[in-house]
Structure formats: structure tokens, C-alpha cells
Design an enzyme around this catalytic site. Structure first.
Site, mmCIF file in Angstrom:
data_model
loop_
_atom_site.group_PDB
_atom_site.id
_atom_site.type_symbol
_atom_site.label_atom_id
_atom_site.label_comp_id
_atom_site.label_asym_id
_atom_site.label_seq_id
_atom_site.Cartn_x
_atom_site.Cartn_y
_atom_site.Cartn_z
ATOM 1 N N HIS A 204 60.891 25.975 49.484
ATOM 2 C CA HIS A 204 60.585 25.067 50.681
ATOM 3 C C HIS A 204 59.295 25.143 51.134
ATOM 4 O O HIS A 204 58.500 24.360 51.257
ATOM 5 C CB HIS A 204 61.636 25.302 51.852
ATOM 6 C CG HIS A 204 61.406 24.217 52.900
ATOM 7 N ND1 HIS A 204 60.227 24.197 53.740
ATOM 8 C CD2 HIS A 204 61.975 23.096 53.273
ATOM 9 C CE1 HIS A 204 60.410 23.272 54.586
ATOM 10 N NE2 HIS A 204 61.337 22.572 54.234
ATOM 11 N N HIS B 229 64.638 17.375 50.163
ATOM 12 C CA HIS B 229 63.348 17.822 49.455
ATOM 13 C C HIS B 229 63.809 17.667 47.919
ATOM 14 O O HIS B 229 62.916 17.185 47.050
ATOM 15 C CB HIS B 229 63.042 19.259 49.713
ATOM 16 C CG HIS B 229 62.584 19.345 51.053
ATOM 17 N ND1 HIS B 229 61.484 18.710 51.213
ATOM 18 C CD2 HIS B 229 62.910 20.069 52.223
ATOM 19 C CE1 HIS B 229 61.077 18.886 52.651
ATOM 20 N NE2 HIS B 229 61.919 19.811 53.262
ATOM 21 N N GLU C 108 55.834 23.030 51.108
ATOM 22 C CA GLU C 108 55.114 23.367 52.316
ATOM 23 C C GLU C 108 54.246 24.454 52.563
ATOM 24 O O GLU C 108 54.035 24.677 53.647
ATOM 25 C CB GLU C 108 56.057 22.953 53.511
ATOM 26 C CG GLU C 108 56.495 21.407 53.626
ATOM 27 C CD GLU C 108 57.666 21.353 54.720
ATOM 28 O OE1 GLU C 108 57.542 22.259 55.740
ATOM 29 O OE2 GLU C 108 58.329 20.472 54.536
#
Ligand code: CO
Length: 297
Positions: free
Chosen positions: A180, A242, A210
Site C-alpha cells: 500500500h 487496490h 502510495e
């Protein structure tokens, strides 16, 4: 005067009934049974495809602790709202802890199903601390560490992932995990994990959506060698939004499309880390630690 006499008796019986019911309820309310429960907490997902992964976690936890009742909470308000509109009610951590307090749980082991101790984990920690020793609530609440916390967790998870690489992998194939990533300082776990993976297998990469490292940095590395095929895998608890969009989606910004635009053969695997028993067992070890601490209370 017979009627008056009967009325008096009714009144007495009525009062007696009220008295025993209220004293019984009061006893049930204040009686401290030494009841310990488990609360599993995930960010959550609105994808029905992820339900099997959550169920898998629950089954493994149940098998490890057959005497403990298991409750669930999702931290994402947006996801809870989306699910509610479909009639699926999932509590926030605070709602779940309040209910468990009402249900008479004296001890609750809250297990974070997050990957790193980032912002989500810290928020959960604040909620858990707020519920510890609350009057008329739960006596003791403990929070289990996320998947990665200690150096040993990086090694354990790294070994499991390396053992479970895609079956059809050939020489020249590489794996790129999608983490992530975050602006939170815990983002360093991704680089720590990448270093560990490279020590054991130079064909396994880890980038984030991210945070750091980014996909571009992996592509730079891939361009220095002869690559046959790229396997994309989520470095996330579940294969949710995602994984389905940013990693494997048909849109031109997805990792799959970006790599294909560079003429790589790509295969995306839509299976979260929680689908692997050995990964769930790392969380279970963290849960075991806090259950032992609670037993010691
Ligand atoms: Co996200």
C-alpha cells in the site's frame, strides 16, 4: 371486600415480580464473568470476492483459539457505509468494543489485521486505549501487533512469501509485490522487506501504490536485465480495490497496463496475503501474545 383483597394481592405479586426481574437484570449486568473475546480488525473491503479471505482468517483463528468468541470490525467508514447500504452491518472498532462490554466480556484481545504499524494501526491503538478500564465496560483490552512489527516478522513473512511464489514461475520470470505505502514513517517497512527479499531472491521486487519504493524504481531495475514474465501480487491483507484496480485493472494507469506498455508479459494474481495459512499464523502468534497477557490479569 373480596375485590379489594384480590387487588391488594395482585399489587403485591406485581411488585414482587418487578423486584425479582430488576434484581435479576441488575445481577446479570454487574456480574463479572471472566469472559475473554477476540476482536479482529481490518481496514475492510466492499468487494464480495474478499469475503472468502476474511473467512479464512476467522477459520484459522477459531482453530487456534476454539474457546474464544470472535468478533469483527472494519476501520474504514466509507466501506462500512457502502456495506450498510447493501444490508451488511459491520461495526467500527469502537462500536464493537462497546457492544462486547455490554455483552459482559471482561477481557478483549483486539488483533490488527494491518500489514504495517502505520496510521490505521495507530488510530486503532488510540481506540483500544480509550476502552481500557472504562467504567462498567471491559476491564482489559490489548492490541495485537500488525503483520510486520519486529525484525523477526519481516524475516518470517519474507520466508513465507518466497516459499509461496507462483507455481508456474520459470527462469527469467520476476515477481513484483504491490504494497500500500504511506506518508507515515512506518513506510520504511517496505524497504526493509525488499532488502530481506533480495538477500534471498533477486527476482522478487516490492513497490507501493502510495509510498516508497514506487513502480518506476522497479521498472528501472527490470530494464537492466532480461525479463521473461512479470507476476504481480498484492502485498496486502486481501485482494481488494487496490489489487483489482491499481494493480490488475484494465485502466491505463494500472501496474499491469504500465508494464504491458513496456512490452512485458504480465500475469496478475488476485490473492491477498491472508489467503496463505502461514501468513495468518504470523498474526495468530501476535494474538497469542496478548491473550497470554490477558490471562495473566
Ligand atoms: Co488505499
Amino acid at each position: 371486600m373480596i375485590e379489594k383483597y384480590q387487588f391488594d394481592n395482585f399489587l403485591k405479586i406485581g411488585l414482587f415480580l418487578i423486584l425479582i426481574t430488576t434484581s435479576f437484570l441488575a445481577a446479570a449486568h454487574t456480574k463479572k464473568v471472566n469472559k475473554t473475546g477476540i476482536l479482529l480488525v481490518s481496514f475492510g473491503s466492499s468487494y464480495p470476492e474478499t469475503r472468502a479471505s476474511f473467512q479464512h482468517i476467522e477459520e484459522e483463528v477459531k482453530a487456534a483459539f476454539p474457546n474464544q468468541e470472535i468478533h469483527w470490525a472494519f476501520t474504514s467508514k466509507i466501506i462500512r457505509k457502502k456495506l450498510r447500504s447493501r444490508g451488511e452491518i459491520i461495526d467500527s472498532p469502537a462500536e464493537a468494543l462497546a457492544k462486547m462490554g455490554e455483552e459482559g466480556f471482561s477481557n478483549v484481545a483486539v488483533q490488527s489485521l494491518h500489514v504495517i504499524p502505520g496510521e490505521e494501526y495507530e488510530n486503532l491503538k488510540k481506540t483500544v486505549e480509550a476502552f481500557s478500564g472504562m467504567p462498567k465496560g471491559i476491564d482489559h483490552v490489548k492490541l495485537g501487533k500488525p503483520l510486520l512489527y519486529h525484525q523477526k516478522d519481516i524475516e518470517n513473512l519474507g520466508d513465507v512469501l518466497l516459499q509461496n511464489l507462483p507455481k508456474g514461475m520459470h527462469k527469467g520470470d520476476v515477481v513484483v509485490f504491490m504494497g500500500h505505502g504511506t506518508h507515515h514513517p512506518a513506510n520504511v517497512y517496505y524497504s526493509g522487506m525488499q532488502y530481506y527479499l533480495w538477500q534471498k531472491n533477486p527476482n522478487v521486487f516490492l513497490a507501493t501504490v502510495e509510498g516508497y519504493p514506487e513502480l518506476n524504481q522497479v521498472i528501472e531495475k527490470l530494464e537492466t536485465r532480461k525479463v521473461n514474465k512479470v507476476y504481480l501480487l498484492p502485498f496486502m491483507t486481501i485482494a481488494g480495490d487496490h489489487a483489482r484496480n491499481d494493480m490488475a485493472g484494465a485502466g491505463e494507469d494500472s501496474w499491469k497496463s504500465e508494464l504491458e506498455a513496456k512490452d512485458y508479459k504480465v500475469e496478475a494474481v488476485l490473492s491477498g496475503m491472508a489467503d496463505q495459512n502461514e501468513v495468518v499464523h504470523i498474526w495468530i502468534e501476535h494474538l497469542k501474545e496478548i491473550l497470554l497477557e490477558l490471562k495473566a490479569k
